[in-house]
Scaffold this active site. Structure first.
Site, PDB file in Angstrom:
ATOM      1  N   LYS A  40      10.527  -4.205  -1.760  1.00  0.00           N
ATOM      2  CA  LYS A  40       9.254  -4.371  -1.056  1.00  0.00           C
ATOM      3  C   LYS A  40       8.436  -3.118  -1.244  1.00  0.00           C
ATOM      4  O   LYS A  40       8.945  -2.013  -1.116  1.00  0.00           O
ATOM      5  CB  LYS A  40       9.556  -4.554   0.448  1.00  0.00           C
ATOM      6  CG  LYS A  40       8.346  -4.839   1.282  1.00  0.00           C
ATOM      7  CD  LYS A  40       8.052  -6.317   1.316  1.00  0.00           C
ATOM      8  CE  LYS A  40       6.764  -6.656   1.991  1.00  0.00           C
ATOM      9  NZ  LYS A  40       5.579  -6.595   1.135  1.00  0.00           N
TER      10      LYS A  40
ATOM     11  N   LYS B 187      12.175   3.862   4.035  1.00  0.00           N
ATOM     12  CA  LYS B 187      11.368   3.334   5.136  1.00  0.00           C
ATOM     13  C   LYS B 187      11.933   2.005   5.643  1.00  0.00           C
ATOM     14  O   LYS B 187      12.049   1.785   6.845  1.00  0.00           O
ATOM     15  CB  LYS B 187       9.939   3.120   4.623  1.00  0.00           C
ATOM     16  CG  LYS B 187       8.873   3.100   5.669  1.00  0.00           C
ATOM     17  CD  LYS B 187       7.501   2.934   5.037  1.00  0.00           C
ATOM     18  CE  LYS B 187       7.087   4.136   4.210  1.00  0.00           C
ATOM     19  NZ  LYS B 187       5.723   4.030   3.679  1.00  0.00           N
TER      20      LYS B 187
ATOM     21  N   LYS C  78       7.373   0.044  -5.529  1.00  0.00           N
ATOM     22  CA  LYS C  78       5.952   0.381  -5.433  1.00  0.00           C
ATOM     23  C   LYS C  78       5.304   0.050  -6.766  1.00  0.00           C
ATOM     24  O   LYS C  78       5.969   0.040  -7.805  1.00  0.00           O
ATOM     25  CB  LYS C  78       5.784   1.881  -5.150  1.00  0.00           C
ATOM     26  CG  LYS C  78       4.470   2.221  -4.514  1.00  0.00           C
ATOM     27  CD  LYS C  78       4.473   1.916  -3.033  1.00  0.00           C
ATOM     28  CE  LYS C  78       3.152   2.221  -2.383  1.00  0.00           C
ATOM     29  NZ  LYS C  78       3.247   2.123  -0.917  1.00  0.00           N
TER      30      LYS C  78
ATOM     31  N   THR D 259      -0.041  -0.659  10.360  1.00  0.00           N
ATOM     32  CA  THR D 259       0.376   0.709  10.030  1.00  0.00           C
ATOM     33  C   THR D 259      -0.234   1.689  11.036  1.00  0.00           C
ATOM     34  O   THR D 259       0.446   2.601  11.523  1.00  0.00           O
ATOM     35  CB  THR D 259      -0.001   1.069   8.579  1.00  0.00           C
ATOM     36  OG1 THR D 259       0.478   0.017   7.736  1.00  0.00           O
ATOM     37  CG2 THR D 259       0.629   2.361   8.140  1.00  0.00           C
TER      38      THR D 259
HETATM   39  P1  NAD Z   1      -7.432   3.054   2.259  1.00  0.00           P
HETATM   40  O1  NAD Z   1      -7.798   2.983   0.833  1.00  0.00           O
HETATM   41  O2  NAD Z   1      -7.710   1.935   3.170  1.00  0.00           O
HETATM   42  O3  NAD Z   1      -8.078   4.385   2.921  1.00  0.00           O
HETATM   43  C1  NAD Z   1      -7.903   5.661   2.398  1.00  0.00           C
HETATM   44  C2  NAD Z   1      -8.823   6.592   3.187  1.00  0.00           C
HETATM   45  O4  NAD Z   1      -8.594   7.937   2.750  1.00  0.00           O
HETATM   46  C3  NAD Z   1     -10.304   6.334   2.985  1.00  0.00           C
HETATM   47  O5  NAD Z   1     -10.992   6.526   4.201  1.00  0.00           O
HETATM   48  C4  NAD Z   1     -10.712   7.409   1.973  1.00  0.00           C
HETATM   49  O6  NAD Z   1     -12.070   7.742   2.030  1.00  0.00           O
HETATM   50  C5  NAD Z   1      -9.843   8.536   2.453  1.00  0.00           C
HETATM   51  N1  NAD Z   1      -9.656   9.580   1.451  1.00  0.00           N
HETATM   52  C6  NAD Z   1      -9.382   9.436   0.136  1.00  0.00           C
HETATM   53  N2  NAD Z   1      -9.295  10.629  -0.450  1.00  0.00           N
HETATM   54  C7  NAD Z   1      -9.518  11.541   0.518  1.00  0.00           C
HETATM   55  C8  NAD Z   1      -9.548  12.943   0.547  1.00  0.00           C
HETATM   56  N3  NAD Z   1      -9.338  13.661  -0.564  1.00  0.00           N
HETATM   57  N4  NAD Z   1      -9.789  13.566   1.719  1.00  0.00           N
HETATM   58  C9  NAD Z   1     -10.000  12.857   2.849  1.00  0.00           C
HETATM   59  N5  NAD Z   1      -9.981  11.516   2.891  1.00  0.00           N
HETATM   60  C10 NAD Z   1      -9.735  10.873   1.727  1.00  0.00           C
HETATM   61  O7  NAD Z   1      -5.868   3.418   2.242  1.00  0.00           O
HETATM   62  P2  NAD Z   1      -4.821   3.175   3.409  1.00  0.00           P
HETATM   63  O8  NAD Z   1      -4.203   1.848   3.201  1.00  0.00           O
HETATM   64  O9  NAD Z   1      -5.428   3.540   4.712  1.00  0.00           O
HETATM   65  O10 NAD Z   1      -3.710   4.251   3.002  1.00  0.00           O
HETATM   66  C11 NAD Z   1      -3.807   5.611   3.379  1.00  0.00           C
HETATM   67  C12 NAD Z   1      -2.429   6.242   3.227  1.00  0.00           C
HETATM   68  O11 NAD Z   1      -1.499   5.527   4.059  1.00  0.00           O
HETATM   69  C13 NAD Z   1      -1.837   6.197   1.824  1.00  0.00           C
HETATM   70  O12 NAD Z   1      -1.038   7.348   1.640  1.00  0.00           O
HETATM   71  C14 NAD Z   1      -0.939   4.978   1.853  1.00  0.00           C
HETATM   72  O13 NAD Z   1       0.097   5.027   0.904  1.00  0.00           O
HETATM   73  C15 NAD Z   1      -0.401   5.078   3.261  1.00  0.00           C
HETATM   74  N6  NAD Z   1       0.125   3.813   3.805  1.00  0.00           N
HETATM   75  C16 NAD Z   1      -0.662   2.708   3.907  1.00  0.00           C
HETATM   76  C17 NAD Z   1      -0.135   1.544   4.448  1.00  0.00           C
HETATM   77  C18 NAD Z   1      -0.958   0.312   4.662  1.00  0.00           C
HETATM   78  O14 NAD Z   1      -0.459  -0.649   5.289  1.00  0.00           O
HETATM   79  N7  NAD Z   1      -2.203   0.266   4.223  1.00  0.00           N
HETATM   80  C19 NAD Z   1       1.210   1.498   4.847  1.00  0.00           C
HETATM   81  C20 NAD Z   1       1.980   2.660   4.741  1.00  0.00           C
HETATM   82  C21 NAD Z   1       1.423   3.817   4.219  1.00  0.00           C
END
Ligand code: NAD
Length: 441
Positions: free
Chosen positions: A95, A119, A131, A215
């Site tokens: 997953k 995780k 991934k 999340t």
């Molecule tokens: P997303 O694309 O929805 O949002 C990413 C956010 O980060 C945006 O607001 C973007 O503008 C911001 N961003 C990007 N580069 C940046 C920088 N250099 N400085 C500051 N802000 C920056 O992505 P997401 O789904 O919210 O994922 C964010 C993190 O959480 C990632 O590391 C992802 O792997 C992790 N994550 C996401 C999920 C999920 O369910 N979406 C689950 C587990 C972990």
């Protein structure tokens, strides 16, 4: 302003001396997967699992790289690189999300896949870890180009993905729209409706209520649990959140709803600080009406992302990208509690400094596990053909995250280490048993 009352984390009672954390700070890390390996070494030094198991868990099971020729809107052809890494299937089908970003490469995908294995083990759900990603800038592609790219990737991975084999989900740069294209392409190739092949789908295609915010919800539950353990009063606590996408914006909304004042938010276009607390509903509405970005939001003074990470707050939630908490940030950070919403936001070298400073870090493989937990619920509902209410999903989610937090806390305490190593130990204990039971040939 931050709660001025000095919060002395009770956590330091078991984080006072863990030489393995200092050891890793002297290692020379080349990339993200190296960072995974050094953290595994730390956990191995505490847990002492069998050498055979160590070799197995350090080696991703399968790595797939594909070239995807896509017809662009202007009539030219562009070839994109796509990746899928299956790190382990010891606990069940693999997953893991799919990321669209320019810095996606095989090293990053290997690291993210391994974290998914850990995780899922910590969240106690019957999945292995994987991934995927495509090296692209989704903001520069039209909807049509994104759709062709997503369908080409799914077609190239049609033998890898499967309801009981390998189940993708959204990650940075992807969401329910891409998941809908994947489920449609996969179902057409295999000639049968397969809603369970991805999670994070739109509700009408078999998505789960509560998945989109899951999340961020897990970040909120982890934060509240950690606050209880270290004796931080949530009613007077303040926080800063980096990233205002899926994870960051939902975490901001939910933490705010629990009385925690959000003083700073940021994304890749802007950072905003307001000592009286940011109006999160206004920020959400602004982002919704402005293409998902915060640039121009008038709710406070502008700050840089570094200023956000060093803001005078009690809790810091990195929820954007990896490697933002460097040694420099770790030395100067004012927050007493870090909840890792993003994957890999803290460099291994910074871990040792945070540890020495008594700053409690709830690691990514625990704190952002809410997403995969509700993804699992979505998959169960797809198999079952029966759907739960949002309250049911949230109640099951909160119970699962709280149990995961407790087991990580217990292991960290028992092995006299920090929560990150405690989380790895929690995962490794379970994985070692599974690998042993399965055996080798
Ligand atoms: P997303 O694309 O929805 O949002 C990413 C956010 O980060 C945006 O607001 C973007 O503008 C911001 N961003 C990007 N580069 C940046 C920088 N250099 N400085 C500051 N802000 C920056 O992505 P997401 O789904 O919210 O994922 C964010 C993190 O959480 C990632 O590391 C992802 O792997 C992790 N994550 C996401 C999920 C999920 O369910 N979406 C689950 C587990 C972990």
């Amino acid at each position: 302003m931050a709660n001025k009352k000095e919060v002395k984390p009770k956590a330091s009672a078991y984080t006072k001396d863990a030489p393995e954390l200092k050891q890793v700070a002297t290692n020379n890390h080349q990339g993200m997967f190296d960072a995974v390996l050094s953290r595994l070494d730390m956990a191995f030094s505490k847990l002492n699992p069998s050498y055979n198991f160590q070799q197995v868990i350090k080696s991703p099971q399968k790595q797939v790289m594909v070239s995807l020729p896509i017809m662009m809107d202007n009539g030219t052809l562009q070839v994109f690189q796509g990746y899928r890494v299956i790190h382990s299937t010891a606990l069940g089908p693999s997953k893991g999300g799919i990321r669209y970003a320019m810095d996606v490469d095989i090293d990053e995908v290997k690291a993210l896949a391994a974290w998914m294995t850990f995780k899922c083990a910590i969240a106690n759900i019957p999945y292995g870890g994987a991934k995927g990603g495509i090296q692209c800038d989704p903001k520069k592609l039209s909807v049509g180009e994104l759709e062709r790219l997503t369908r080409a990737y799914t077609s190239a991975m049609s033998d890898i993905f499967g309801v009981d084999k390998d189940i993708p989900a959204p990650d940075m740069g992807t969401g329910k729209r891409e998941m809908a294209w994947i489920v449609d392409t996969f179902s057409k190739i295999h000639g049968e409706d397969s809603p369970g092949v991805v999670t994070g789908k739109p509700l009408t295609l078999g998505g789960s209520k509560g998945r989109e915010a899951a999340t961020g919800r897990g970040v909120m539950v982890s934060c509240l649990e950690a606050m209880k353990k270290i004796g931080m009063d949530r009613k007077s606590a303040t926080c800063a959140i980096q990233g205002f996408g899926n994870v960051g914006s939902n975490a901001a909304r939910l933490l705010n709803s629990k009385g925690i004042k959000v003083l700073a938010i940021s994304d890749h276009t802007a950072g905003i600080f307001n000592p009286k607390g940011i109006d999160i509903e206004a920020a959400l509405l602004y982002a919704k009406e402005n293409g998902g970005i915060l640039k121009g939001f008038p709710g406070g003074k502008n700050i840089s992302n570094e200023e956000l990470l060093l803001a005078d707050v009690d809790v810091l939630v990195p929820a954007a990208v990896q490697n933002v908490i460097t040694e420099h940030i770790a030395r100067k950070m004012k927050a007493k509690l870090v909840i890792e919403g993003a994957n890999g936001p803290t460099l291994s070298e910074a871990d040792a400094i945070l540890f020495e400073r008594g700053i409690t870090v709830v690691p990514d493989i625990l704190a952002n596990g809410g997403g995969v937990t509700v993804s699992y619920f979505e998959w169960v509902q797809n198999k079952y053909g029966h759907y739960w209410t949002e309250d049911e999903v949230n109640a099951k989610h909160d119970a699962s995250m709280t149990a995961a937090f407790e087991s990580v806390w217990f292991n960290a305490k028992q092995f006299k280490t920090n929560l990150r190593t405690g989380a790895y130990i929690t995962a490794l204990k379970k994985l070692e048993k599974a690998v042993q039971y399965r055996g080798n040939y």
